[in-house]
Every structure is written in C-alpha cells, then in structure tokens.
Design a protein around this motif. Structure first.
Motif, PDB file in Angstrom:
ATOM      1  N   GLN A 128      92.865   6.002  58.460  1.00 52.33           N
ATOM      2  CA  GLN A 128      91.973   6.444  59.195  1.00 52.33           C
ATOM      3  C   GLN A 128      90.436   5.493  58.771  1.00 52.33           C
ATOM      4  N   MET A 129      90.629   5.305  57.214  1.00 51.03           N
ATOM      5  CA  MET A 129      89.959   4.333  57.652  1.00 51.03           C
ATOM      6  C   MET A 129      89.058   3.157  57.966  1.00 51.03           C
ATOM      7  N   VAL A 130      89.766   2.687  58.710  1.00 49.71           N
ATOM      8  CA  VAL A 130      89.631   1.982  59.707  1.00 49.71           C
ATOM      9  C   VAL A 130      88.650   2.323  61.199  1.00 49.71           C
ATOM     10  N   SER A 131      88.872   4.199  61.272  1.00 53.28           N
ATOM     11  CA  SER A 131      88.751   4.296  62.504  1.00 53.28           C
ATOM     12  C   SER A 131      87.539   4.331  62.407  1.00 53.28           C
ATOM     13  N   GLY A 132      87.137   4.453  61.885  1.00 48.44           N
ATOM     14  CA  GLY A 132      85.375   5.283  61.130  1.00 48.44           C
ATOM     15  C   GLY A 132      84.569   4.125  62.457  1.00 48.44           C
ATOM     16  N   VAL A 133      82.962   4.459  62.508  1.00 49.49           N
ATOM     17  CA  VAL A 133      82.470   3.516  63.781  1.00 49.49           C
ATOM     18  C   VAL A 133      81.640   2.548  63.652  1.00 49.49           C
ATOM     19  N   GLU A 134      81.962   2.228  61.392  1.00 41.88           N
ATOM     20  CA  GLU A 134      81.489   1.344  61.178  1.00 41.88           C
ATOM     21  C   GLU A 134      81.987   0.174  60.945  1.00 41.88           C
ATOM     22  N   PHE A 135      83.140  -0.069  61.826  1.00 40.15           N
ATOM     23  CA  PHE A 135      84.339  -0.885  61.497  1.00 40.15           C
ATOM     24  C   PHE A 135      83.819  -1.658  62.791  1.00 40.15           C
ATOM     25  N   GLU A 136      84.259  -2.323  62.848  1.00 44.64           N
ATOM     26  CA  GLU A 136      83.904  -3.531  64.199  1.00 44.64           C
ATOM     27  C   GLU A 136      85.640  -3.317  64.642  1.00 44.64           C
ATOM     28  N   GLU A 137      85.652  -4.515  65.746  1.00 35.12           N
ATOM     29  CA  GLU A 137      87.263  -4.427  66.675  1.00 35.12           C
ATOM     30  C   GLU A 137      87.893  -5.021  65.774  1.00 35.12           C
ATOM     31  N   THR A 138      87.131  -6.568  65.366  1.00 32.56           N
ATOM     32  CA  THR A 138      87.777  -7.264  65.108  1.00 32.56           C
ATOM     33  C   THR A 138      88.391  -7.308  63.632  1.00 32.56           C
ATOM     34  N   ILE A 139      87.581  -6.358  62.887  1.00 31.95           N
ATOM     35  CA  ILE A 139      88.057  -5.854  61.600  1.00 31.95           C
ATOM     36  C   ILE A 139      89.145  -5.082  61.699  1.00 31.95           C
ATOM     37  N   ARG A 140      88.613  -4.344  62.525  1.00 28.52           N
ATOM     38  CA  ARG A 140      89.964  -3.257  62.772  1.00 28.52           C
ATOM     39  C   ARG A 140      91.272  -3.655  63.320  1.00 28.52           C
ATOM     40  N   ARG A 141      91.292  -5.075  63.855  1.00 24.92           N
ATOM     41  CA  ARG A 141      92.488  -5.948  64.915  1.00 24.92           C
ATOM     42  C   ARG A 141      93.194  -6.775  63.118  1.00 24.92           C
ATOM     43  N   SER A 142      91.962  -7.428  62.834  1.00 30.43           N
ATOM     44  CA  SER A 142      92.709  -7.415  61.097  1.00 30.43           C
ATOM     45  C   SER A 142      94.248  -7.391  60.437  1.00 30.43           C
ATOM     46  N   PHE A 143      94.099  -5.796  60.570  1.00 28.76           N
ATOM     47  CA  PHE A 143      94.427  -4.941  59.867  1.00 28.76           C
ATOM     48  C   PHE A 143      96.626  -4.813  60.462  1.00 28.76           C
ATOM     49  N   ASP A 144      96.292  -5.006  61.963  1.00 28.16           N
ATOM     50  CA  ASP A 144      97.088  -4.809  62.900  1.00 28.16           C
ATOM     51  C   ASP A 144      98.408  -5.386  62.287  1.00 28.16           C
ATOM     52  N   PRO A 145      98.669  -6.745  61.718  1.00 31.89           N
ATOM     53  CA  PRO A 145     100.402  -7.085  61.332  1.00 31.89           C
ATOM     54  C   PRO A 145     100.850  -6.479  59.778  1.00 31.89           C
ATOM     55  N   LEU A 146      99.379  -5.758  59.479  1.00 28.79           N
ATOM     56  CA  LEU A 146     100.295  -5.226  57.904  1.00 28.79           C
ATOM     57  C   LEU A 146     101.263  -3.798  58.869  1.00 28.79           C
ATOM     58  N   PHE A 147     100.240  -2.906  59.961  1.00 33.36           N
ATOM     59  CA  PHE A 147     101.205  -2.266  60.708  1.00 33.36           C
ATOM     60  C   PHE A 147     102.172  -2.223  61.157  1.00 33.36           C
ATOM     61  N   GLU A 148     102.468  -3.515  61.706  1.00 34.14           N
ATOM     62  CA  GLU A 148     103.362  -4.668  62.440  1.00 34.14           C
ATOM     63  C   GLU A 148     104.421  -4.681  61.286  1.00 34.14           C
ATOM     64  N   GLN A 149     104.106  -4.641  59.996  1.00 32.04           N
ATOM     65  CA  GLN A 149     104.722  -4.922  58.963  1.00 32.04           C
ATOM     66  C   GLN A 149     105.972  -3.444  58.624  1.00 32.04           C
ATOM     67  N   VAL A 150     105.268  -2.306  58.294  1.00 34.97           N
ATOM     68  CA  VAL A 150     105.458  -1.374  57.904  1.00 34.97           C
ATOM     69  C   VAL A 150     106.499  -0.491  59.013  1.00 34.97           C
ATOM     70  N   ARG A 151     105.890  -0.937  60.601  1.00 37.02           N
ATOM     71  CA  ARG A 151     106.540  -0.598  61.095  1.00 37.02           C
ATOM     72  C   ARG A 151     108.381  -0.994  61.288  1.00 37.02           C
ATOM     73  N   ALA A 152     108.303  -2.442  60.876  1.00 40.60           N
ATOM     74  CA  ALA A 152     109.758  -3.363  60.683  1.00 40.60           C
ATOM     75  C   ALA A 152     109.855  -2.712  59.587  1.00 40.60           C
ATOM     76  N   ARG A 153     109.588  -2.538  58.180  1.00 40.93           N
ATOM     77  CA  ARG A 153     110.215  -1.618  57.711  1.00 40.93           C
ATOM     78  C   ARG A 153     110.850  -0.493  58.006  1.00 40.93           C
ATOM     79  N   GLN A 154     110.078   0.279  59.025  1.00 35.38           N
ATOM     80  CA  GLN A 154     110.952   1.384  58.578  1.00 35.38           C
ATOM     81  C   GLN A 154     111.880   1.337  59.951  1.00 35.38           C
ATOM     82  N   LEU A 155     112.397   0.674  60.873  1.00 32.57           N
ATOM     83  CA  LEU A 155     112.938   0.279  61.993  1.00 32.57           C
ATOM     84  C   LEU A 155     114.249   0.067  61.197  1.00 32.57           C
TER      85      LEU A 155
END
Length: 290
Positions: A128-155
């Motif tokens: 929710q924090m990084v979905s704002g227009v103030e964030f550049e796409e590169t900054i949003r992408r930098s958090f993707d590995p964390l989201f992937e780790q959470v998903r892997a943890r869930q699996l």
C-alpha cells in the motif's frame, strides 16, 4: 460681443472637470489596486486595472500598476509551484523513508522466521505504501524480492502442513522404528523452520504423540510376540496353533516391520517343526506296530 469669451471659459471649465474626474478615477482605481496588491490578490488587481484601462486606455499610472501586478502574480505562481514541488519532494522523501522502515521490519521478520500471517500483514502494508504516485517504478521494483520471500514462506508453510498431515496418517500405518526416528527428526526440523507458528507446532506435537503411541504399541507387540515365540517351544502342541493365530492378529498392523516379521517366522517355524516332529513320531510308531 462677450459670447466667444463665455464659450472659451465654458470649454476650459469642462476640460478642468474632465481632468479632475480622470484624476479622481485614476486615483480611486490605483488605491483599490494597491489594496489588492497588498493582500496579494494579484488576479483581482489585474482584472480591476484591465477594466480601468478599457475606460482610460494607455493611462501611465494604471499601466504601471498593471505591469507590477502581472510581475507579482507571476512571482506568486512561481513561488507556489516551487513550494508545491518542495512539498511533493518532502512528501516523497517521507513516504520513501516510511517504506524503507516497513521493509526493514519485514526483512527482520523474515530473518527471525516470524509467523507467516504477520509477515503477510507487513507485506500488505508495504504494498500500500509503494502504490502511491510519488514512488518511481525502480523503487517499487526494489521491494519485489521481499514480496517473493513472503510468498515463498507461505508456500513452504502450506507444504509443511500437507507433509504433517501425511505423517499423521502414516503414524497409524505400518511404521517401523527407523521410520519413526526419521519422522521425529523431521518434526524437529519443521519446528526450527517455523519457530513462531503455533498451528505448525501443535500439528508437530500431535504427530509426535501419534508416533509415540505407535512406538509403544510396537514395543508391546514385540514383547508379546517374543513371549509367544518362547511359549510355542513348551506348550502342548494343541495350543500352539492358537498361539500362532494370536501372533498373526497381533502383527497385523506391523506386517511390514522386519522385527515383527522375523518373530512371526520364528513362531511359524517352531510350530511347523513340532508338527513335523509329531508326525514323524506317529509314522514311526505306526511302522513299529506293523
């Protein structure tokens, strides 16, 4: 003879009156415009002066004030744009710092193997924090590995839950001591992998209790089969078949377990040996009688 003089005097008076009205109009409009300028109402001042110049085109004082009003209006617009840009920059910096703190909390939770539900909540807040227009796409992408780790943890948690269900079912089947030992080792690994998951720990304890109960039952069966294996050597032969049937019933749930299988073979061998021995003795007696 005095009429031309009167006409000139009248003309002079009218010019003086027009000049006075013009001066008063300019003075009134100038004062009104200056009040608007003092209040930084530049748009209203410009509109007032432009209207006044339509009545008195090219009036120097009004034109000077209009030029000043336009300059101040432009400066005000630039200041507002600069302030808006500064506020946007500060807001983006603040949001980025907040997102970085949230990411740090999520990273810490992953490192400490916190509950998956807690990790998913942290990840949701970060999204929710990084979905704002103030964030550049590169900054949003930098958090993707964390989201992937959470998903892997869930699996991983889902896979462990399925594995524990299978272990729980297997505990009721033929489960030799070696398999039970490996299962208990796996339970310890699962607990270490999910140290804060209460549901996982409860499932592990449930499986451990089932394994212990199965182990106790296995030991009881081994002890009883060992007793039967010794008894069939001494009991009357008429009772040996009953003992063999009893051994078969006892071993039914452990038919694939090597130690149980060996005891059953030992009991069957002893019963068959004694039967063969009796048969040989009967045949020998019949030969003697003949």
């Amino acid at each position: 003879p005095n009429e031309p003089t009167l006409q000139r005097l009248k003309s002079i008076a009218e010019k003086q009156r027009d000049t006075a009205e013009r001066r008063r109009f300019v003075q009134d409009q100038s004062l009104a415009a200056k009040e608007l300028l003092d209040r930084s109402e530049f748009t209203s001042a410009i509109q007032l002066l432009e209207t006044a110049l339509q009545k008195l085109p090219a009036e120097p004082n009004l034109e000077a004030l209009l030029a000043l009003a336009k300059i101040e209006s432009q400066r005000q617009s630039e200041d507002r744009e600069s302030q808006a840009a500064q506020e946007a920059s500060e807001r983006a910096l603040f949001q980025n710092q907040a997102a970085q703190r949230q990411a740090a909390a999520l990273r810490k939770g992953l490192d400490e193997r916190e509950e998956v539900d807690h990790l998913e909540n942290l990840a949701s807040q970060l999204r929710q924090m990084v979905s704002g227009v103030e964030f550049e796409e590169t900054i949003r992408r930098s958090f993707d590995p964390l989201f992937e780790q959470v998903r892997a943890r869930q699996l991983a948690k889902e896979q462990v839950a399925a594995e524990l269900q299978d272990l729980r079912k297997s505990a009721g089947d033929s489960f030799d001591p070696g398999s039970r030992a490996r299962a208990k080792t796996r339970l310890q690994e699962v607990k270490a992998e999910f140290p804060h998951e209460r549901n996982v720990h409860y499932a592990c304890e449930e499986v451990a209790r089932a394994l212990d109960a199965r182990g106790e039952e296995h030991e009881r069966v081994i002890a009883e089969l060992s007793r039967i294996a010794e008894s069939v050597k001494h009991v009357p032969l008429s009772e040996s078949n009953d003992l063999l049937k009893s051994a078969a019933r006892l071993s039914a749930d452990f038919s694939m377990e090597p130690q149980v299988g060996a005891l059953i073979q030992q009991i069957e061998y002893e019963v068959n040996r004694r039967l063969a021995q009796r048969q040989a003795l009967i045949e020998e007696m019949e030969q003697l009688e003949n």
